[in-house]
Motif scaffolding. Structure first.
Motif, PDB file in Angstrom:
ATOM      1  N   PRO A   1      29.476 -70.823  -4.259  1.00  0.00           N
ATOM      2  CA  PRO A   1      29.552 -70.818  -3.226  1.00  0.00           C
ATOM      3  C   PRO A   1      28.998 -71.768  -2.216  1.00  0.00           C
ATOM      4  O   PRO A   1      28.570 -72.562  -2.310  1.00  0.00           O
ATOM      5  CB  PRO A   1      28.575 -69.459  -3.677  1.00  0.00           C
ATOM      6  CG  PRO A   1      28.358 -68.597  -4.682  1.00  0.00           C
ATOM      7  CD  PRO A   1      28.521 -69.960  -5.136  1.00  0.00           C
ATOM      8  N   ALA A   2      30.083 -71.572  -1.357  1.00  0.00           N
ATOM      9  CA  ALA A   2      29.813 -72.232  -0.125  1.00  0.00           C
ATOM     10  C   ALA A   2      30.115 -73.706  -1.010  1.00  0.00           C
ATOM     11  O   ALA A   2      29.108 -74.768  -0.237  1.00  0.00           O
ATOM     12  CB  ALA A   2      29.108 -72.305   0.553  1.00  0.00           C
ATOM     13  N   PRO A   3      31.296 -74.281  -1.393  1.00  0.00           N
ATOM     14  CA  PRO A   3      31.690 -75.620  -2.723  1.00  0.00           C
ATOM     15  C   PRO A   3      31.349 -76.712  -0.894  1.00  0.00           C
ATOM     16  O   PRO A   3      30.996 -77.888  -2.618  1.00  0.00           O
ATOM     17  CB  PRO A   3      32.641 -75.833  -2.771  1.00  0.00           C
ATOM     18  CG  PRO A   3      33.993 -74.083  -1.986  1.00  0.00           C
ATOM     19  CD  PRO A   3      33.151 -73.055  -1.681  1.00  0.00           C
ATOM     20  N   ASP A   4      31.658 -76.464  -0.664  1.00  0.00           N
ATOM     21  CA  ASP A   4      31.447 -77.892   0.587  1.00  0.00           C
ATOM     22  C   ASP A   4      30.423 -77.765   1.367  1.00  0.00           C
ATOM     23  O   ASP A   4      30.259 -79.101   1.487  1.00  0.00           O
ATOM     24  CB  ASP A   4      32.474 -77.590   1.216  1.00  0.00           C
ATOM     25  CG  ASP A   4      33.867 -77.763   0.723  1.00  0.00           C
ATOM     26  OD1 ASP A   4      34.134 -78.440   0.171  1.00  0.00           O
ATOM     27  OD2 ASP A   4      35.071 -77.679   1.757  1.00  0.00           O
ATOM     28  N   ARG A   5      29.701 -77.140   0.916  1.00  0.00           N
ATOM     29  CA  ARG A   5      27.248 -77.171   1.689  1.00  0.00           C
ATOM     30  C   ARG A   5      26.993 -78.545   0.073  1.00  0.00           C
ATOM     31  O   ARG A   5      27.146 -77.867  -1.077  1.00  0.00           O
ATOM     32  CB  ARG A   5      27.513 -75.839   1.843  1.00  0.00           C
ATOM     33  CG  ARG A   5      26.335 -76.881   2.202  1.00  0.00           C
ATOM     34  CD  ARG A   5      25.636 -74.977   2.852  1.00  0.00           C
ATOM     35  NE  ARG A   5      25.525 -73.979   1.323  1.00  0.00           N
ATOM     36  CZ  ARG A   5      24.218 -73.716   1.133  1.00  0.00           C
ATOM     37  NH1 ARG A   5      23.519 -73.938   1.472  1.00  0.00           N
ATOM     38  NH2 ARG A   5      24.835 -72.187   0.773  1.00  0.00           N
ATOM     39  N   PHE A   6      26.254 -78.850   1.080  1.00  0.00           N
ATOM     40  CA  PHE A   6      25.237 -80.246   0.127  1.00  0.00           C
ATOM     41  C   PHE A   6      24.486 -78.612   0.118  1.00  0.00           C
ATOM     42  O   PHE A   6      23.440 -79.374   0.540  1.00  0.00           O
ATOM     43  CB  PHE A   6      25.109 -80.955   0.465  1.00  0.00           C
ATOM     44  CG  PHE A   6      23.894 -81.611   0.095  1.00  0.00           C
ATOM     45  CD1 PHE A   6      23.909 -82.111  -1.423  1.00  0.00           C
ATOM     46  CD2 PHE A   6      22.865 -82.737   0.422  1.00  0.00           C
ATOM     47  CE1 PHE A   6      22.518 -82.896  -1.491  1.00  0.00           C
ATOM     48  CE2 PHE A   6      22.090 -83.034  -0.010  1.00  0.00           C
ATOM     49  CZ  PHE A   6      21.932 -83.282  -1.048  1.00  0.00           C
TER      50      PHE A   6
ATOM     51  N   ARG B   1      21.714 -73.496  -7.874  1.00  0.00           N
ATOM     52  CA  ARG B   1      22.115 -73.203  -9.093  1.00  0.00           C
ATOM     53  C   ARG B   1      22.869 -72.207  -9.761  1.00  0.00           C
ATOM     54  O   ARG B   1      23.799 -71.738  -8.525  1.00  0.00           O
ATOM     55  CB  ARG B   1      20.687 -71.492  -8.803  1.00  0.00           C
ATOM     56  CG  ARG B   1      19.413 -72.091  -9.121  1.00  0.00           C
ATOM     57  CD  ARG B   1      18.524 -73.261 -10.222  1.00  0.00           C
ATOM     58  NE  ARG B   1      17.500 -74.045  -9.620  1.00  0.00           N
ATOM     59  CZ  ARG B   1      17.309 -74.608  -8.635  1.00  0.00           C
ATOM     60  NH1 ARG B   1      18.503 -74.970  -8.711  1.00  0.00           N
ATOM     61  NH2 ARG B   1      15.718 -75.306  -8.269  1.00  0.00           N
ATOM     62  N   GLY B   2      23.126 -71.600 -11.119  1.00  0.00           N
ATOM     63  CA  GLY B   2      24.316 -71.131 -11.326  1.00  0.00           C
ATOM     64  C   GLY B   2      24.991 -71.707 -12.096  1.00  0.00           C
ATOM     65  O   GLY B   2      24.619 -72.724 -13.252  1.00  0.00           O
TER      66      GLY B   2
ATOM     67  N   PRO C   1      15.871 -84.691  -8.692  1.00  0.00           N
ATOM     68  CA  PRO C   1      16.798 -83.708 -10.485  1.00  0.00           C
ATOM     69  C   PRO C   1      17.422 -83.209  -9.943  1.00  0.00           C
ATOM     70  O   PRO C   1      18.897 -83.667  -9.876  1.00  0.00           O
ATOM     71  CB  PRO C   1      15.963 -83.523 -11.239  1.00  0.00           C
ATOM     72  CG  PRO C   1      13.894 -84.380 -10.786  1.00  0.00           C
ATOM     73  CD  PRO C   1      14.487 -83.938  -9.743  1.00  0.00           C
ATOM     74  N   GLY C   2      17.063 -82.209  -9.094  1.00  0.00           N
ATOM     75  CA  GLY C   2      18.390 -81.224  -8.662  1.00  0.00           C
ATOM     76  C   GLY C   2      19.687 -81.234  -7.710  1.00  0.00           C
ATOM     77  O   GLY C   2      21.196 -81.259  -8.176  1.00  0.00           O
ATOM     78  N   ALA C   3      18.701 -82.217  -7.352  1.00  0.00           N
ATOM     79  CA  ALA C   3      19.958 -82.881  -5.604  1.00  0.00           C
ATOM     80  C   ALA C   3      21.102 -84.404  -5.956  1.00  0.00           C
ATOM     81  O   ALA C   3      22.037 -83.883  -6.383  1.00  0.00           O
ATOM     82  CB  ALA C   3      19.096 -83.827  -4.683  1.00  0.00           C
TER      83      ALA C   3
END
Length: 389
Positions: A314-319, A324-325, A261-263
């Motif tokens: 943070p690091a928006p292009d990283r999967f 969190r946040g 679900p988080g993914a």
């Protein structure tokens, strides 16, 4: 300099270069839409989120014939609704539809979505490789699900899919109008059937509301039919592509399914989008970061850019399946938050959980650079997704 929309996006998943540049250079930008009309584009996360919940913006326009347009679609290319009654009209629409898409109802529906997904993946396993994951899973699953919920015959899928695609055409206004008209007439046919022989489905329940006439029931039903599968098809395809290009993270999700679900929230946020964002019209004049917005101006709230604002992610292009946040803005925010969000989340969670479990070694059959994105319809998405396993 005025920026021309839509952004050029050469590679799926990647944020368009110009969109990335605008994110770095400011919050609000003067742009020109596909139809040549001037508009404001808002890109920062905080500003997009706040304006999505700002009653100074709406979907209607005081003079619709003169309103700037985002594209040539008769469906979503320009203003919608009556300027004087927009807020009560919208409140009524949500009051009629929201009870059918609560998280509780979706939990009850989960076993059926699981069964439908399993059947589609059974069929996929028998296909010759490479196979197109779009036509095997991403397209049929949302259509099957929304048909069952609404009470729409699945055997009509080729007909109504053709009409929804025509209605969403962003280049050909005449084709879009024809598709929209055919879809509405089909909705009236369904409403007439449900009034004669109601079933246990959303359209039947709408028909049983005392003050809902045939036209309103047909309009609401076809809006659900369109929105209930079109965007989920895109999300399934792009989300699957992210997973297929991240084998290590996919394996970690396979080992711990509770993280799926988080993914899914991250898969909803991550893919770069060149759509230009969510259209709104200024109901009154105001200023934003030094820009003077006048009554009737088109304001595009770029949730795709906001989802890649490094100040929020943070690091928006990283999967990052465990991110969190801040919450992504893919479903919008505020009073127009997507009614179908619980349904979309359900479909994505079920589809990705089963895909990861049953096809742990699946991979794209072509390089990412060879995949093509649709530029002819509102929601976009992949043309196809060839895979091997």
């Amino acid at each position: 300099m005025t920026v021309q929309l839509p952004f050029e996006q050469e590679v799926p998943l990647q944020v368009p270069l110009l969109q990335r540049k605008l994110l770095r250079t400011g919050v609000i930008h003067r742009v020109r839409t596909m139809t040549g009309d001037g508009a404001w584009l808002v890109t920062g996360y905080d500003e997009v989120r706040r304006l999505l919940n700002d009653d100074r913006l709406g979907r209607s326009h005081p003079d619709p014939d003169t309103a700037a347009r985002t594209n040539r679609s008769a469906l979503f290319g320009g203003p919608l609704g009556n300027f004087d009654t927009e807020q009560p009209d919208h409140a009524r629409m949500r009051s009629l539809l929201q009870p059918h898409f609560t998280p509780g109802r979706m939990r009850f529906f989960r076993p059926r979505v699981e069964a439908l997904t399993a059947r589609l993946l059974d069929d996929l396993s028998l296909r010759e490789q490479p196979a197109d994951l779009n036509t095997a899973l991403a397209l049929p699953l949302p259509i099957l699900v929304i048909c069952e919920l609404l009470g729409v015959p699945y055997e009509d899928r080729d007909r109504f899919r053709a009409w929804t695609q025509a209605a969403a055409d962003i280049h050909d206004r005449h084709r879009s109008e024809q598709g929209l008209g055919a879809l509405f007439r089909y909705g009236l046919e369904l409403v007439a059937r449900k009034r004669r022989a109601p079933g246990d489905d959303v359209i039947s329940r709408l028909c049983q509301v005392d003050d809902v006439g045939d036209d309103e029931a047909a309009m609401l039903a076809m809006a659900l039919l369109f929105a209930g599968h079109e965007t989920t098809v895109v999300q399934l395809g792009l989300g699957a592509l992210v997973l297929l290009t991240e084998p290590e993270r996919r394996q970690s999700l396979h080992a711990d399914p509770a993280r799926i679900p988080g993914a899914v929230e991250e898969l909803l946020r991550l893919p770069g989008r060149a759509s230009g964002g969510i259209p709104r019209y200024a109901r009154t004049g105001f200023t934003l970061h030094g820009a003077t917005i006048r009554t009737g101006d088109l304001v595009l709230l770029d949730n795709g850019a906001a989802n890649h604002d490094a100040d929020a992610f943070p690091a928006p292009d990283r999967f990052d399946p465990d991110r969190r946040g801040a919450s992504h803005l893919t479903f919008g925010h505020g009073p127009r938050y997507c009614l179908g969000a619980p349904l979309a989340r359900l479909e994505l969670e079920v589809a990705f959980a089963q895909l990861i479990s049953r096809f742990p070694d699946m991979s794209p059959a072509v390089p990412l650079e060879e995949l093509r994105l649709r530029t002819d319809v509102l929601a976009g998405g992949l043309v196809e997704l060839p895979v091997r396993w």
